[in-house]
Design a protein around this motif. Structure first.
Motif, PDB file in Angstrom:
ATOM      1  N   GLY A  21      11.312  -1.388  13.489  1.00 15.91           N
ATOM      2  CA  GLY A  21      11.221  -2.799  13.864  1.00 15.91           C
ATOM      3  C   GLY A  21       9.808  -3.308  13.791  1.00 15.91           C
ATOM      4  O   GLY A  21       8.884  -2.607  13.407  1.00 15.91           O
ATOM      5  N   GLY A  22       9.636  -4.537  14.145  1.00 18.04           N
ATOM      6  CA  GLY A  22       8.310  -5.142  14.164  1.00 18.04           C
ATOM      7  C   GLY A  22       7.674  -5.178  12.788  1.00 18.04           C
ATOM      8  O   GLY A  22       8.239  -5.724  11.858  1.00 18.04           O
ATOM      9  N   ALA A  23       6.515  -4.584  12.659  1.00 20.44           N
ATOM     10  CA  ALA A  23       5.728  -4.637  11.422  1.00 20.44           C
ATOM     11  C   ALA A  23       6.051  -3.488  10.475  1.00 20.44           C
ATOM     12  O   ALA A  23       5.203  -3.068   9.701  1.00 20.44           O
ATOM     13  N   LEU A  24       7.258  -2.973  10.507  1.00 23.28           N
ATOM     14  CA  LEU A  24       7.613  -1.847   9.652  1.00 23.28           C
ATOM     15  C   LEU A  24       7.461  -2.197   8.177  1.00 23.28           C
ATOM     16  O   LEU A  24       7.010  -1.383   7.381  1.00 23.28           O
ATOM     17  N   THR A  25       7.787  -3.426   7.787  1.00 22.47           N
ATOM     18  CA  THR A  25       7.640  -3.840   6.390  1.00 22.47           C
ATOM     19  C   THR A  25       6.178  -3.788   5.967  1.00 22.47           C
ATOM     20  O   THR A  25       5.855  -3.305   4.884  1.00 22.47           O
ATOM     21  N   ALA A  26       5.280  -4.257   6.826  1.00 20.98           N
ATOM     22  CA  ALA A  26       3.852  -4.207   6.516  1.00 20.98           C
ATOM     23  C   ALA A  26       3.363  -2.772   6.441  1.00 20.98           C
ATOM     24  O   ALA A  26       2.545  -2.429   5.580  1.00 20.98           O
ATOM     25  N   LEU A  27       3.856  -1.929   7.314  1.00 19.88           N
ATOM     26  CA  LEU A  27       3.474  -0.522   7.293  1.00 19.88           C
ATOM     27  C   LEU A  27       3.910   0.136   5.990  1.00 19.88           C
ATOM     28  O   LEU A  27       3.144   0.850   5.363  1.00 19.88           O
ATOM     29  N   LEU A  28       5.136  -0.121   5.563  1.00 18.85           N
ATOM     30  CA  LEU A  28       5.626   0.460   4.314  1.00 18.85           C
ATOM     31  C   LEU A  28       4.798  -0.010   3.121  1.00 18.85           C
ATOM     32  O   LEU A  28       4.549   0.755   2.193  1.00 18.85           O
ATOM     33  N   ALA A  29       4.338  -1.244   3.157  1.00 20.46           N
ATOM     34  CA  ALA A  29       3.494  -1.754   2.079  1.00 20.46           C
ATOM     35  C   ALA A  29       2.115  -1.093   2.092  1.00 20.46           C
ATOM     36  O   ALA A  29       1.505  -0.889   1.043  1.00 20.46           O
ATOM     37  N   ALA A  30       1.614  -0.725   3.276  1.00 20.83           N
ATOM     38  CA  ALA A  30       0.286  -0.129   3.399  1.00 20.83           C
ATOM     39  C   ALA A  30       0.285   1.389   3.221  1.00 20.83           C
ATOM     40  O   ALA A  30      -0.767   1.986   3.036  1.00 20.83           O
ATOM     41  N   LEU A  31       1.449   2.025   3.260  1.00 20.61           N
ATOM     42  CA  LEU A  31       1.503   3.488   3.218  1.00 20.61           C
ATOM     43  C   LEU A  31       0.820   4.119   2.014  1.00 20.61           C
ATOM     44  O   LEU A  31       0.124   5.117   2.175  1.00 20.61           O
ATOM     45  N   PRO A  32       0.958   3.601   0.805  1.00 22.45           N
ATOM     46  CA  PRO A  32       0.277   4.255  -0.315  1.00 22.45           C
ATOM     47  C   PRO A  32      -1.230   4.402  -0.100  1.00 22.45           C
ATOM     48  O   PRO A  32      -1.798   5.447  -0.407  1.00 22.45           O
ATOM     49  N   SER A  33      -1.880   3.395   0.454  1.00 24.29           N
ATOM     50  CA  SER A  33      -3.321   3.509   0.695  1.00 24.29           C
ATOM     51  C   SER A  33      -3.615   4.446   1.861  1.00 24.29           C
ATOM     52  O   SER A  33      -4.636   5.132   1.878  1.00 24.29           O
ATOM     53  N   LEU A  34      -2.726   4.497   2.853  1.00 18.98           N
ATOM     54  CA  LEU A  34      -2.929   5.397   3.985  1.00 18.98           C
ATOM     55  C   LEU A  34      -2.767   6.853   3.581  1.00 18.98           C
ATOM     56  O   LEU A  34      -3.399   7.738   4.150  1.00 18.98           O
ATOM     57  N   LEU A  35      -1.921   7.123   2.583  1.00 20.97           N
ATOM     58  CA  LEU A  35      -1.670   8.497   2.162  1.00 20.97           C
ATOM     59  C   LEU A  35      -2.679   8.994   1.143  1.00 20.97           C
ATOM     60  O   LEU A  35      -2.585  10.102   0.678  1.00 20.97           O
TER      61      LEU A  35
END
Length: 59
Positions: A21-35
């Motif tokens: 929930g919440g900002a999960l969509t934003a997190l999924l978009a940012a994951l490639p740079s975080l990984l």
């Protein structure tokens, strides 16, 4: 919730702990740079499905 991700930038599968929930969509978009970085995991990792775990529940 734990998401399992595979990236060409990181060796092995990464488990990412996230809050649904919440900002999960934003997190999924940012994951490639975080990984893009190596994530340390203790030797006592209790998840046989991944090599690394990163806690993103506070992100």
């Amino acid at each position: 919730m734990r998401l399992y991700l595979d990236s060409a930038d990181v060796r092995g599968v990464v488990g990412a702990d996230v809050r649904p929930g919440g900002a999960l969509t934003a997190l999924l978009a940012a994951l490639p740079s975080l990984l893009g970085r190596e994530w340390g995991t203790p030797d006592t990792l209790d998840d046989p499905h991944c090599r690394y775990v990163v806690d993103l529940t506070g992100w």
